[in-house]
Enzyme design. Structure first.
Site, PDB file in Angstrom:
ATOM      1  N   CYS A 138       0.761  -1.315   0.010  1.00 29.54           N
ATOM      2  CA  CYS A 138      -0.141  -0.034  -0.169  1.00 29.54           C
ATOM      3  C   CYS A 138       0.872   1.110  -0.157  1.00 29.54           C
ATOM      4  O   CYS A 138       2.046   1.644   0.656  1.00 29.54           O
ATOM      5  CB  CYS A 138      -0.817   0.022   1.405  1.00 29.54           C
ATOM      6  SG  CYS A 138      -1.957   1.438   1.385  1.00 29.54           S
ATOM      7  N   ASP A 143      -2.869  -1.676  -2.795  1.00 30.70           N
ATOM      8  CA  ASP A 143      -3.873  -0.502  -2.674  1.00 30.70           C
ATOM      9  C   ASP A 143      -2.915   0.983  -3.029  1.00 30.70           C
ATOM     10  O   ASP A 143      -2.276   1.283  -2.007  1.00 30.70           O
ATOM     11  CB  ASP A 143      -4.217  -0.593  -1.208  1.00 30.70           C
ATOM     12  CG  ASP A 143      -5.436   0.476  -0.927  1.00 30.70           C
ATOM     13  OD1 ASP A 143      -5.978   0.879  -1.848  1.00 30.70           O
ATOM     14  OD2 ASP A 143      -5.548   0.865   0.273  1.00 30.70           O
ATOM     15  N   TRP A 188      -1.844   4.469  -5.141  1.00 31.15           N
ATOM     16  CA  TRP A 188      -2.220   5.894  -5.480  1.00 31.15           C
ATOM     17  C   TRP A 188      -1.041   6.779  -5.986  1.00 31.15           C
ATOM     18  O   TRP A 188      -0.110   6.495  -5.641  1.00 31.15           O
ATOM     19  CB  TRP A 188      -3.393   6.329  -4.498  1.00 31.15           C
ATOM     20  CG  TRP A 188      -2.512   6.723  -3.300  1.00 31.15           C
ATOM     21  CD1 TRP A 188      -2.006   7.805  -3.065  1.00 31.15           C
ATOM     22  CD2 TRP A 188      -2.584   5.848  -2.126  1.00 31.15           C
ATOM     23  NE1 TRP A 188      -1.459   7.985  -1.982  1.00 31.15           N
ATOM     24  CE2 TRP A 188      -2.185   6.923  -1.224  1.00 31.15           C
ATOM     25  CE3 TRP A 188      -3.082   4.830  -1.762  1.00 31.15           C
ATOM     26  CZ2 TRP A 188      -1.669   6.386   0.177  1.00 31.15           C
ATOM     27  CZ3 TRP A 188      -2.902   4.287  -0.350  1.00 31.15           C
ATOM     28  CH2 TRP A 188      -2.363   5.109   0.578  1.00 31.15           C
TER      29      TRP A 188
HETATM   30  P1  FAD Z   1      -5.611  17.824  -4.352  1.00 36.21           P
HETATM   31  O1  FAD Z   1      -6.387  19.031  -4.208  1.00 36.21           O
HETATM   32  O2  FAD Z   1      -6.147  16.517  -5.018  1.00 36.21           O
HETATM   33  O3  FAD Z   1      -4.211  18.131  -5.032  1.00 36.21           O
HETATM   34  C1  FAD Z   1      -3.439  17.059  -5.615  1.00 36.21           C
HETATM   35  C2  FAD Z   1      -1.891  17.350  -5.437  1.00 36.21           C
HETATM   36  O4  FAD Z   1      -1.781  18.251  -6.404  1.00 36.21           O
HETATM   37  C3  FAD Z   1      -1.602  17.969  -4.250  1.00 36.21           C
HETATM   38  O5  FAD Z   1      -0.201  17.558  -4.054  1.00 36.21           O
HETATM   39  C4  FAD Z   1      -1.556  19.454  -4.389  1.00 36.21           C
HETATM   40  O6  FAD Z   1      -0.676  20.226  -3.620  1.00 36.21           O
HETATM   41  C5  FAD Z   1      -1.107  19.653  -5.805  1.00 36.21           C
HETATM   42  N1  FAD Z   1      -1.650  20.731  -6.689  1.00 36.21           N
HETATM   43  C6  FAD Z   1      -2.624  21.764  -6.163  1.00 36.21           C
HETATM   44  N2  FAD Z   1      -2.628  22.571  -6.943  1.00 36.21           N
HETATM   45  C7  FAD Z   1      -1.829  22.501  -7.775  1.00 36.21           C
HETATM   46  C8  FAD Z   1      -1.304  23.339  -9.012  1.00 36.21           C
HETATM   47  N3  FAD Z   1      -2.030  24.240  -9.261  1.00 36.21           N
HETATM   48  N4  FAD Z   1      -0.396  22.723  -9.694  1.00 36.21           N
HETATM   49  C9  FAD Z   1       0.424  21.549  -9.647  1.00 36.21           C
HETATM   50  N5  FAD Z   1      -0.014  20.893  -8.537  1.00 36.21           N
HETATM   51  C10 FAD Z   1      -1.105  21.150  -7.618  1.00 36.21           C
HETATM   52  N6  FAD Z   1      -3.799  10.045   0.753  1.00 36.21           N
HETATM   53  C11 FAD Z   1      -3.287   9.877   2.215  1.00 36.21           C
HETATM   54  O7  FAD Z   1      -2.964  10.792   2.581  1.00 36.21           O
HETATM   55  N7  FAD Z   1      -3.867   8.789   2.938  1.00 36.21           N
HETATM   56  C12 FAD Z   1      -4.065   7.696   2.343  1.00 36.21           C
HETATM   57  O8  FAD Z   1      -4.651   6.981   3.109  1.00 36.21           O
HETATM   58  C13 FAD Z   1      -4.663   7.691   1.128  1.00 36.21           C
HETATM   59  N8  FAD Z   1      -5.190   6.615   0.585  1.00 36.21           N
HETATM   60  C14 FAD Z   1      -5.826   6.764  -0.899  1.00 36.21           C
HETATM   61  C15 FAD Z   1      -6.400   5.528  -1.461  1.00 36.21           C
HETATM   62  C16 FAD Z   1      -6.861   5.599  -2.676  1.00 36.21           C
HETATM   63  C17 FAD Z   1      -7.609   4.581  -3.329  1.00 36.21           C
HETATM   64  C18 FAD Z   1      -6.303   6.569  -3.366  1.00 36.21           C
HETATM   65  C19 FAD Z   1      -7.023   6.740  -4.832  1.00 36.21           C
HETATM   66  C20 FAD Z   1      -5.805   7.669  -2.902  1.00 36.21           C
HETATM   67  C21 FAD Z   1      -5.398   7.635  -1.533  1.00 36.21           C
HETATM   68  N9  FAD Z   1      -4.908   8.859  -1.092  1.00 36.21           N
HETATM   69  C22 FAD Z   1      -4.283   8.874   0.086  1.00 36.21           C
HETATM   70  C23 FAD Z   1      -4.578  10.142  -1.874  1.00 36.21           C
HETATM   71  C24 FAD Z   1      -5.658  11.152  -1.493  1.00 36.21           C
HETATM   72  O9  FAD Z   1      -6.645  10.493  -2.330  1.00 36.21           O
HETATM   73  C25 FAD Z   1      -5.511  12.583  -2.253  1.00 36.21           C
HETATM   74  O10 FAD Z   1      -4.971  12.332  -3.586  1.00 36.21           O
HETATM   75  C26 FAD Z   1      -4.573  13.114  -1.529  1.00 36.21           C
HETATM   76  O11 FAD Z   1      -4.583  13.311  -0.017  1.00 36.21           O
HETATM   77  C27 FAD Z   1      -4.448  14.768  -1.933  1.00 36.21           C
HETATM   78  O12 FAD Z   1      -5.648  15.337  -1.633  1.00 36.21           O
HETATM   79  P2  FAD Z   1      -5.885  16.919  -1.633  1.00 36.21           P
HETATM   80  O13 FAD Z   1      -7.398  17.010  -2.133  1.00 36.21           O
HETATM   81  O14 FAD Z   1      -5.485  17.443  -0.290  1.00 36.21           O
HETATM   82  O15 FAD Z   1      -5.003  17.471  -2.908  1.00 36.21           O
END
Ligand code: FAD
Length: 680
Positions: free
Chosen positions: A633, A678, A680
């Site tokens: 994971c 699992d 991502w």
């Molecule tokens: P988002 O808003 O989705 O941004 C994604 C990334 O893009 C970030 O790093 C952000 O800083 C960057 N970003 C934002 N704006 C810009 C821009 N203008 N240009 C470039 N980059 C940019 N995460 C965990 O922490 N723990 C878990 O247990 C976990 N489990 C998961 C399980 C699955 C099945 C999946 C698919 C994902 C999992 N994730 C986990 C990841 C999680 O879903 C999110 O993707 C993660 O937490 C980021 O979400 P966010 O809304 O904070 O960032």
């Protein structure tokens, strides 16, 4: 006696409540993720579930089907639809597979061009909304000789079954006799080239339309599919959405504690506990516990929690500034669809401000396609020229927009020298800006030991890249909640309205739903397991270990060996749940073994989980001989691959077979579910 407006409203509300009660199985989408629709043969959008009837009734000659999990395929479908309409005069309809039945799919005539935008999810699986379509293709479809199609697959090359669903759609349609009019294309999220891959495929499609199918091209002019009407309602009227997750939350017309809950209907869960897990001034990881008491929402260990976000105040202000919408934030409007194939994407009447806060993805990076489409609304000719110069070049766009990590508002304001883009119709914004999607988290609790709470472990995404502060939407929201709930004086990087629409989220509530996962413990508790999860990859394994303890305590079960490999930077900064592991070890005794790799403990030697695996090669081989299951994971891009090749080496050496044979063995473990990922 004449009935006044209030009486009518009460009668209508009563009638709706009765209808909703009697048809409650149909009103809410099925828990398999499909939208069953308000009445049996109608979709959520109000059109018939009969594809051919809808096609003919609305005089359409092009269908863009999409299988979407995180919204990208849906967004591409909508953009392709707009472009085919405006450049070639086609009459496209976008189709969510979940909204239609497929019994008369073979009747789609050769005059209708069909596009399939197909995302692959997890280990080569179809998205939730396309499962039924694949059942149809695999088991029911006979011949599709009149279908003309082109497929674009959305995948990630860091996964074993890269673009499996795109490929399968393309091959299966051909096997069934359908005719492909433009080459198969695929996009790779793993390489970060998805947008550009899509544009290259689209260029081939356009080429084929012009040169093979003789469509005439016109200058692209935006043709709205939605009509915005500013409303007579004031924002305080009860029917007006302030950004509630869906209509049921605006009207409170059904019992909101009862499911089924899914991507179109969440449960509003109270976060009963939050805790900062890192000991660092610059990095943060939040543990959060969501309360399920009083609802029928259930999960099982290894599932994912989907958290529905809202945008930060700072990003909302920048967006309103970019489009000159500050004065309109509280103005109420309604949307009308051009025809019944066009879905209204959220409850209206609604305020402009609520749309930006709760429904639009405004903070991620901006796409080149969006740039090219919005150029026509530039505030002046000079800006338009500049937007087109950058938008028409893959290289300029990468250098001047993408690498600077500009979000949409930053990019537009930078190019217009701060002039607001007031000419952009809000319909265009609603149709072209991707819609805010839930983020998934691997659940870090066990459904056996935590029956009424779901725990998640989320690392907060926040980084300064050049002049740009780049923040993740959900993780910073969770961090805001952690700070507020624990009365901390820390200043968050960005701020949120934690009370939500009409204070409905106050006392730390967020909308969530559970996504079933295939990441599951062996059914026999005595089967040994090898778990590898660096960073937040540890999340589901905390759940697995708690499950084992519960099995011992409640069922006196005999537990197989649990070998856990974890990695972090160093012991004092980011060792997740450091205080909990000793107590787990006490209950599990010699059946539990935890191996931790610290990547920054020794400046001369970076140690990762792969190194720990190699150190324990003999025991791993012995557990595999005893039938152990392997679980991985965390990071999909590098870690999962490195772990897999390390395990192949370990197996090759232990069994005295070639690396290739060992890699084949791992692939066969995967198909038997003895090697689960699992990632991502
Ligand atoms: P988002 O808003 O989705 O941004 C994604 C990334 O893009 C970030 O790093 C952000 O800083 C960057 N970003 C934002 N704006 C810009 C821009 N203008 N240009 C470039 N980059 C940019 N995460 C965990 O922490 N723990 C878990 O247990 C976990 N489990 C998961 C399980 C699955 C099945 C999946 C698919 C994902 C999992 N994730 C986990 C990841 C999680 O879903 C999110 O993707 C993660 O937490 C980021 O979400 P966010 O809304 O904070 O960032």
């Amino acid at each position: 006696m004449a009935l006044d407006t209030l009486d009518y409203s009460v009668m209508v509300a009563l009638a709706l409540a009765i209808l909703a009660y009697l048809g409650k199985d149909k009103f809410w989408p099925g828990d398999d993720g499909t939208s069953a629709g308000f009445v049996a043969n109608m979709s959520a959008g109000g059109h018939s579930r009969d594809l051919i009837e809808t096609l003919n009734k609305n005089n359409k000659n092009c269908i863009i089907f999409y299988g979407s999990q995180t919204g990208t395929a849906e967004d591409y479908a909508s953009k392709l639809s707009k472009e085919l309409g405006s450049r070639f005069g086609l009459k496209p309809m976008t189709v969510d597979f979940a909204d239609y039945d497929f019994d008369n799919f073979a009747e789609i005539s050769e005059d209708v061009l069909c596009f399939f935008l197909m995302a692959t999810y997890g280990e080569g699986e179809p998205t939730d909304n396309s499962i039924d379509f694949f059942n149809f293709l695999d088991n029911e479809a006979d011949t599709l000789s009149s279908l003309r199609f082109s497929v674009f697959g959305l995948g990630n090359s860091t996964y074993e079954f890269y673009n499996a669903i795109g490929k399968k759609t393309n091959e299966r349609l051909q096997e069934l006799g359908a005719e492909r009019f433009s080459a198969y294309g695929e996009g790779d999220d793993g390489l970060g080239t998805m947008d550009e891959d899509f544009l290259s495929w689209k260029d081939l499609v356009i080429d084929s339309l012009k040169n093979n199918l003789n469509f005439e091209e016109h200058e692209a002019v935006y043709q709205p599919s939605l009509k915005l009407i500013e409303s007579v309602h004031s924002m305080d009227d009860a029917v007006v959405s302030h950004g509630e997750p869906n209509s049921a939350y605006v009207s409170n017309s059904v019992d909101l504690s009862k499911g089924p809950f899914d991507h179109s209907h969440p449960f509003l869960s109270k976060i009963v506990k939050t805790q900062e897990l890192f000991n660092s001034k610059t990095r943060s990881c939040v543990h959060a516990e969501f309360d399920l008491s009083g609802t029928n929402l259930r999960y099982s260990t290894g599932d994912h929690l989907a958290i529905w976000p809202s945008n930060s105040n700072e990003n909302i202000d920048r967006f309103l500034e970019a489009f000159g919408l500050f004065d309109k934030a509280d103005v109420v409007f309604e949307l009308r669809a051009e025809d019944s194939t066009v879905a209204i994407p959220f409850h209206t009447p609604i305020t402009y401000g609520a749309v930006v806060r709760h429904h639009l993805e405004i903070s991620g990076d901006v796409s080149r396609q969006f740039f090219l489409a919005i150029a026509q609304f530039a505030p002046d000719e000079e800006t338009k020229k500049e937007v087109l110069r950058i938008g028409n070049s893959k290289e300029f766009f990468a250098k001047e927009i993408h690498e600077k990590c500009y979000n949409m508002a930053d990019a537009l304001l930078n190019l217009s020298n701060g002039k607001p883009w007031k000419n952009v119709p809000f319909e265009f914004i609603v149709e072209s800006v991707p819609h805010l999607q839930a983020r998934y988290y691997s659940i870090s609790s066990s459904s056996l030991s935590e029956k009424t709470t779901i725990h998640v472990t989320a690392v907060v995404e926040s980084e300064k890249i050049g002049d740009q502060l780049v923040t993740g939407v959900v993780t910073n929201l969770l961090k805001n909640i952690e700070i507020a709930q624990n009365n901390k004086s820390d200043k968050p990087t960005v701020t949120y309205n934690l009370k939500g629409p009409r204070n409905k989220f106050s006392n730390y509530k967020l909308p969530v739903h559970v996504r079933r996962s295939t990441f599951k413990l062996p059914s026999n508790p005595s089967t040994p397991i090898i778990c590898i999860g660096p960073g937040t990859g540890i999340a589901p394994f905390r759940g697995f270990v708690r499950e084992k303890i519960s099995q011992i305590k409640t069922n006196n079960a005999t537990i197989g060996k649990v070998m856990l490999f974890y990695g972090c930077r160093n012991e004092d900064e980011d060792y997740l749940y450091k205080d909990e592991w000793p107590s787990y070890a006490q209950v599990l005794g010699s059946q539990f073994e935890m191996n931790v790799a610290f990547s920054r403990k020794d400046p001369n030697k970076k140690e990762y989980v792969q190194h720990k695996l190699l150190e324990n090669a003999e025991q791993i081989n012995s557990l595999l001989n005893d039938g152990a299951f392997i679980y991985v994971c965390g990071d999909a891009s590098k870690m999962a691959r490195d772990v897999q090749s390390t395990l192949a080496k370990i197996i090759a050496k232990g069994r005295d077979i070639s690396d290739e044979r060992a890699a084949e063995l791992i692939r066969s473990y995967k198909t038997q579910n003895k090697y689960q990922e699992d990632v991502w």
